[in-house]
Design an enzyme around this catalytic site. Sequence first.
Site, PDB file in Angstrom:
ATOM      1  N   SER A  50       0.830  -1.203   0.000  1.00  0.00           N
ATOM      2  CA  SER A  50       0.000   0.000   0.000  1.00  0.00           C
ATOM      3  C   SER A  50       0.862   1.251   0.000  1.00  0.00           C
ATOM      4  O   SER A  50       2.024   1.233   0.438  1.00  0.00           O
ATOM      5  CB  SER A  50      -0.923   0.016   1.224  1.00  0.00           C
ATOM      6  N   ASP A  51       0.305   2.341  -0.489  1.00  0.00           N
ATOM      7  CA  ASP A  51       0.982   3.621  -0.337  1.00  0.00           C
ATOM      8  C   ASP A  51       0.800   4.100   1.098  1.00  0.00           C
ATOM      9  O   ASP A  51      -0.104   3.646   1.823  1.00  0.00           O
ATOM     10  CB  ASP A  51       0.425   4.642  -1.337  1.00  0.00           C
ATOM     11  N   ALA A  52       1.653   5.033   1.503  1.00  0.00           N
ATOM     12  CA  ALA A  52       1.701   5.436   2.908  1.00  0.00           C
ATOM     13  C   ALA A  52       0.398   6.098   3.328  1.00  0.00           C
ATOM     14  O   ALA A  52      -0.022   7.101   2.740  1.00  0.00           O
ATOM     15  CB  ALA A  52       2.871   6.385   3.140  1.00  0.00           C
TER      16      ALA A  52
END
Length: 945
Positions: free
Chosen positions: A242-244
């Site tokens: 996932s992106d942050a």
Amino acid sequence: MTAHTPSTEPFRDPQLPFAKRIDDLLSRLTPEEKTAFLHQFAPAVDRLGVAAFRTGQEALHGVAWMGPATVFPQAVGLGATWNPELVRRVGDAVSREIRAMRAKDDRVGLNVWAPTVNLLRHPLWGRNEEGYSEDPKLTSAIATAYTHGLRGDHPTYWRTAPVLKHWLAHNNETDRSTTSSSVRPRVLHEYDLRAFRDTVEAGAVAGVMPAYNLVNGRPNHVSPYLAEHLRTWTEEDLLVCSDAGAPSNLVDSEHYFDTHEEATAAALVAGVDSFTDHGTDSSQMIGRLRGALERGLLTEADLDRAVRRQLSVRFRLGEFDPSYDPHDATGEFDTPAHRALAQEAAEQAIVLMKNDGVLPLAPATRIAVVGPLADECKLDWYSGTLIHRSTPLEGLYERFGAERVEFAEGVDRVRLKTSSGTFLHVPAAEGAADEVRGAGGALDPALLRGRTDLPALTTDAAGTELALADWGDGVLTLRAPDGRYLSVADDGCLRASADQPGGWIVQETFRLEPHGNGHLLKHLGTGRHVCVSADGVKVADEDPEVFELVVAERGEDAVARAAAAADVVVVVAGNDPYINGRETEDRTTLRLPGQQERLLRAARAANPATVLALVAAYPYAVDPAELPAVLWTAHGGQAAGTALARVLAGDVSPAGRLPQTWYADDADLPGLLDYDVIGARQTYLYFEGTPLFPFGHGLSYASFAYGDLTAQVEDGAVRVSFSVTNTGDVTADEVAQLYTRAVDASVPRPRRELLDHRRVTLAPGATAELDFDVPLTAFAFWDVAQDRWRVEPGGYELLAGASSEDVRLRTTVTLDGEPTLPRAVLANGLAAAGFDEQQGIAIVDRTKVSGDAVTPAGPATGELVYRACDFGRGVSEVTVEVAGEGAVELSLDGGPALAVLSPASPTSGPYHYVSLGASIAAAGVHDVHLRLRGPLRLAHVGFSG
């Protein structure tokens, strides 16, 4: 606790296949341990001797965030080289530096979050610097090369494990976590998926990262495309990271789910395997996963699937076979070869866009190098810390001699006078050490804070003269005489403390706001105004100081003086990668900042022999008419200045090519959120206007002749060959480009589309015979009527030349293909999102799990057209599946309405569909027109009778 015995554990047996070893290790992990593995920072399992592991090492154009490393040109600059082999070598060097740095600092990770393969659809996108090209073929060629370099060439063990960013259709920073990209099926398959697919299928990709945005109303982190498309392209276990903060966004900003347990479960089931959230603190994500398990939203099998994918990457990286890992302790760092490669890449990235003969410069030329980037070597958010540094000024000094080079930065020299008559003063920072932001490395550089060890600004009778640069939209930086930028730290005090503007929230930018007879000085990082009080100079919410701007010298005056005394002027203009266009911030215009336009005019007025060198992460709309030469390079890394000087001197003939269209005006651009490249006629593929400079454009100090074009269709491919001859008098590279165009297409097809290219080095008089095998699938389009790829029969023009518009040779081949068939609406009906044309329509999610629907994009109506629908001998009824409230109006061939269908009352929610029917009479083949009114979702149209 009993120590583990490696000799008895099958997962440590290098003679077993990875799959069996993963099965064994997975069987030994407890549910709690598996759950903990799903956070970015997976903890060690001491009882099994399994080390901690983290996903995510930034390495877009060199090792980032972890301190000093070799800095290569920005990704868009690597794209401008049009040289996959060079980019493969760059990836190889980066991966070797990662291994070398990890040997000394175990914070350095081997799961590399690079490259970015988002297509550069819109030049105002703030992260334009991170992508390679607007074209999917070129993007995948460069990305494939970089991933192969990062992976290494060992058949079993990978040097690093590349993760592609950012899945999917992500080209806006404005409201990026809440906006939805409306992507019709043809655009999805022909454009946005292609760069990902071709790169994954090339075999050196370990995973992908979903983007923050939504696609067709559904967040990318719960996208069904991860399973339906991505995981079908390879037999490797792909790790989806996932992106942050994106997992939390599913509830907090997108409000797509009611609880974090539901959101986390949905993301895991959709295919997210590693959750990047809450930094190094895994407790919240672990709590959400446990809650989802307790509520029955997840099973242990769901955990196993994700952990297996992570372990697959770790085994490939050699973690469990240190004695067999060919990459262990073999890193190379800041070697002479890496320095030479950084310079070679910077040289190959430079694009000569116009040259009326002023270039190359003669050895005895007196040069004025001017502009705010003339003595800068700028970094961006995804750069490492410079070990070596070369600015254009330094490069020209080195190449031509300091006695022949005059410098004028072109900033305004100002003092800021307070209402009491004193001036802002920068105290001397005696004994203060020089400090470069991030030089010590940081897992999250967004957490780095400004310096408080330096004295805060004061006021006195004389004040300090500051260098004021205007970066556009009124955004200013102020720099002290010692080179440090005015900045604000956590205590709110102003200090001259920053080596460069930077940080996740830039603390070095200001805006002068007219107020009475003076100006307020607003600090943009905090949104507060500068105040002067007994406590010193700081930012606060009350009592802002009213300043008078006292100008000692205008930048254009200094530029004019230097220009008038020179034979040639080089104006170095462009952007600061942290200001007015970066991650979180899109640009607002293609124009240069006003201050830079004034500098350019002043230089040109003083000396007609003015060369514009744009050092920028983006295209700009500049008028080249009165300029004898224009060059562009992305921020070129540590060797940027040397490279530019060598090109200006003719030591290297420029051969970079534009990786995206340069438009002449903002009016040529579609809306930033309009992702329909076909309908909005975007990129070189569809743009029908006249570009400032076209895709693939770039000039040389040599000239080239093209000839002997042949094309044959055989064995499932079109075999194309032609020759390129250097007709100039210097050795130079040429980038030969091959395009196609469908001659009589039944649907809108690209004006021309890149099939392949080749960068070749030719001595004067030398000829290269170039051969291309183009698979017939390259001529296919996504047929929405049949919901699959199809090669249409007919003629296809083949175009060979030096750019998308500089076509030197052409011929036509005829392909058999498959005939165009009408839509079988009696059997299949119409999937609402499978339209041929639309106006005012957005595609949205049919359910939260899968499927598409359509709805009016705004408060007005939306219209859809479905071409060539076959009603056979006749139908007597139409049915529609709708949710919400409003009406669907159906007509044929643009005629009067045959039916209007509307629910008697609004449905209970956007995902609660009802089926409505009405009588119609239609036979034969017709175009179906639908008009949608109101907040109505349409999923499907059926016909019967």
